[in-house]
Every structure is written in structure tokens, then in C-alpha cells.
Scaffold this motif. Structure first.
Motif: not given
Length: 400
Positions: A128, A132-133, A154, A170, A173-174, A257
């Protein structure tokens, strides 16, 4: 102890090994005192199952006394508890020599280097730290699930902090970051990889992308009341206030997020359950979650283990610690796993795993040989340190 019985007017089914009866007692109290509607918990020790319990209704909103009860094979969506299984995929690929954790992500995914991300490394995605969260434009649930729009978004996104200099959860987006990395490396979707390389060899009832013929087993999740308890979620009042303020601010990283998919998807929707969102929509039994984590630290029932000792060390090693820019509390992360700490207390200092927003939890503790899986259909507001899961952890700690 085996079979079924009524404990304090709570009909509990399953088995408990001698010495672990207090875990059943804590499980019962979750129904009596903490608003539980339907749930299951399983515990392995040194590869042997010592707790396997379930109770309540399959569907959180089922008020019919004759409605469907939680059964031995009932599964539920476990939200971010999916992240731990997804992290294991990347670590297994590293273990097999297919992914270098210190390589730029663009080595495997060339489009990812856009917008100043040439020096974002694989380990930063897992911990993390990639910055980019959030997305500049939230995705619709359909876009989030189509397997194309999320990865493209992303890859094009500019980081909101310099990658590697800080960390922040994140939350959504993870799913696209890890899922697309796995697809680029293996040529398979992450859901298919899990099915073929993890779930099938270990006989796990875990799916990332629910097959239509298994849908009958999956209960409905939903919010439940949150009774005041003396054993709250492990966070002090001040952080709780800070979290509330962040979530109420539309411009905050926290709100953005968790709002990277908008409107918030219906987790009971068949299309959402069939999608492969590595950080959000895994579906599992408690038994499968516990068995998965047991296999990360040793053999299970004489069968295969997932992680070599060096990979266990990677899983439990801290990569990020301190104030989380998204969760607004101090968090600790390893390579994709949450680690034991104030925001998410696990069994002890060597524990690694992942909670799911609303309550579910899975983790392993190499020092004690314990692996636990807890699955619920009653969603509480917290992201970490659910009081029901914490009560079960305390009972396990006392038992060992």
C-alpha cells in the motif's frame, strides 16, 4: 466435542477439540451480546482442525423462524479478507521465480509506467505504498467488474503521493493492481489461478468469481446493529473521531478510496459475486479461510503447504507502519498482509492475515501454529478490529 447443541439458547453446530471450548463460549456470546445473526469460525493448530463451528441464519435479513439456517457448507462474501489470498498469489509467484518483488511493475505491465509510475515496484503495490488508493473518476460497478476498465484506470492514474514515501490503504484499487499484475505474469485471471493452484489442491471452498452452480450456498450479507460493548474495536476514541471526520469529507483520501467504485456495489448481486475483484469479493467458508492460512505456515492434514519458510518470513515482515493516509489510524502491512498491531490486533507479533470490512477475518500465526477463519453475514461499520472477531482471538489466545 462434536455434533450440535443449544448453548445459552444459541444453536451451535460443529466440532471443538478438547481445550478449545472457550472459543465456542466466545462464539455463543457473539450472538447473545454482539448482535451476530449468522456466522462461522474455524481454527487450525499445527495443521489440524481444532474448531469448526457455525450458527444462525444463512441470510442476515431472514426473520423467518423457518428460514434457511447456516449450514455446514454455507459461504459468505468476505470483502477485504480476499486481499490476503490475493497477496499469497503474488508471493507464490515470487517463490516460483516468476515475479521479482523489487522489479518495477512496468516490467510485467508496460502500460503501468504512465503518469510518473516508472519506479513503482511490485512490493509497493502489496504494501500500500504505490500512492494509488484513489481514482480521478470513480468506476461504475459494471466497469469495476469487467476486468478491463479497472486495470486501465490504475495504469493511467497519477500517484497522489510519491510512491514508496508513505502508505495508505488501497481499498478498491488493490483489486485491479494485483489482479492485472497476476494476469500479465501468468496469462490467467487471478480467480482462475486461485482456483487451479490454491483452492483445488487444498480442497478449499473459496472463490474469486463465484461459479453459478455454487450460488445456492452463499448467504446474503447486510448491516447489523452495533450494540455497545466493553470490548470495542481496539481503537481509541480520538482515532474513531478522526476516521468519522475523514469519511464524512467527500474530498478526503478515505472517502475517495472507498468510493473508487460508485455507487457502492450490491455485494449480494449475482453479477458482483461472479466478478474477480481480488481485494473485495472473495467468497469463502470459515473453514476454507482457516485451512488456507494453515497451509501458508505448514502442512494441513498431511497435505501440501503453500509457503516455503523464506516466504513465511516475507509474509510476516513489516513493509509499512505508522499513520495510514486512508484509514487515518496507525496500521502495519507486510507484503499484502495486515500485521498484528493496534488497528488490527491478531494473535501475536508474528501473525499475518487480513480482515474484511464489516467483520470477516483470516490469519496465520507461525509462532503458535494457529490459523483462524471467521466469516459473518452481519456487516458492522468498521474496517478492522471487529469486536466479534476480537472476542474469538482472545479465546484462542487463552486456549493456547
Amino acid at each position: 466435542m462434536s455434533g450440535s447443541g443449544t448453548a445459552g439458547a444459541v444453536d451451535v453446530r460443529g466440532t471443538v477439540a478438547e481445550g478449545f471450548e472457550q472459543v465456542q463460549d466466545a462464539f455463543v456470546r457473539n450472538f447473545q451480546q454482539r448482535g451476530e445473526r449468522g456466522a462461522a469460525v474455524a481454527v487450525y493448530r499445527d495443521g489440524r482442525k481444532v474448531v469448526d463451528l457455525w450458527s444462525g441464519t444463512r441470510d442476515v435479513d431472514d426473520d423467518d423462524p423457518q428460514g434457511a439456517l447456516w449450514a455446514v457448507d454455507t459461504a459468505q462474501i468476505v470483502r477485504s479478507a480476499s486481499k490476503g489470498v490475493a497477496a499469497a498469489v503474488v508471493l507464490l509467484l515470487h517463490q516460483r521465480g516468476q515475479i521479482d518483488l523489487d522489479a518495477p511493475v512496468s516490467t510485467y505491465w508496460p502500460e503501468f509506467k504512465a503518469a510518473g509510475k516508472e519506479r513503482v515496484f511490485v512490493r509497493q503495490l502489496l504494501s500500500h505504498r504505490a500512492g494509488l488508493p484513489v481514482l480521478d473518476r470513480p468506476l461504475t460497478p459494471a466497469e469495476a467488474a469487467d476486468g478491463v476498465t479497472g486495470p486501465a484506470a490504475v495504469a493511467a492514474q497519477r500517484p497522489v503521493w510519491e510512491p514508496g514515501t508513505d502508505h495508505g490503504y488501497h481499498a478498491q484499487t488493490y483489486s485491479w493492481l494485483i489482479g492485472e499484475l497476476v494476469r500479465r505474469v501468468t496469462g490467467r485471471t487471478i480467480g482462475r489461478w486461485i482456483a487451479e493452484e490454491v483452492a483445488r489442491p487444498l480442497a478449499l471452498d473459496f472463490w474469486l468469481g463465484l461459479p453459478a452452480d455454487e450460488a445456492y450456498r452463499v448467504g446474503r450479507i447486510g448491516p447489523v446493529d452495533e450494540p455497545a460493548t466493553a470490548d470495542g474495536g481496539g481503537l481509541t476514541l480520538r482515532p474513531k473521531r478522526a476516521v468519522a471526520e475523514a469519511y464524512n469529507d467527500p474530498a478526503s483520501l478515505s472517502r475517495r478510496a472507498f468510493g473508487a467504485i460508485a455507487p457502492f456495489p450490491d455485494h449480494n448481486d449475482a453479477a458482483f459475486r461472479a466478478a474477480e475483484l481480488a481485494g473485495a469479493n472473495g467468497i469463502s467458508t470459515a473453514r476454507a479461510l482457516a485451512r488456507f492460512y494453515a497451509a501458508t505456515i505448514g502442512e494441513v492434514d498431511g497435505g501440501p503447504r503453500l509457503f516455503a519458510p523464506a516466504t513465511v518470513t516475507l509474509a510476516r515482515t513489516e513493509e509499512s507502519a505508522g499513520q495510514d493516509r486512508v484509514l487515518v489510524v496507525p496500521t502495519r502491512f507486510g507484503l499484502g498482509f495486515m500485521l498484528h498491531g493496534p488497528a488490527s490486533p491478531l494473535l501475536g507479533p508474528t501473525s499475518f492475515g487480513h480482515p474484511g470490512r464489516g467483520g470477516s477475518l483470516g490469519f496465520a500465526d507461525p509462532e503458535s501454529g494457529i490459523a483462524l477463519g471467521y466469516v459473518t453475514n452481519g456487516m458492522r461499520k468498521g474496517v478492522t478490529a471487529d469486536p466479534r472477531a476480537q472476542a474469538l482471538i482472545r479465546a484462542v489466545r487463552s486456549a493456547i
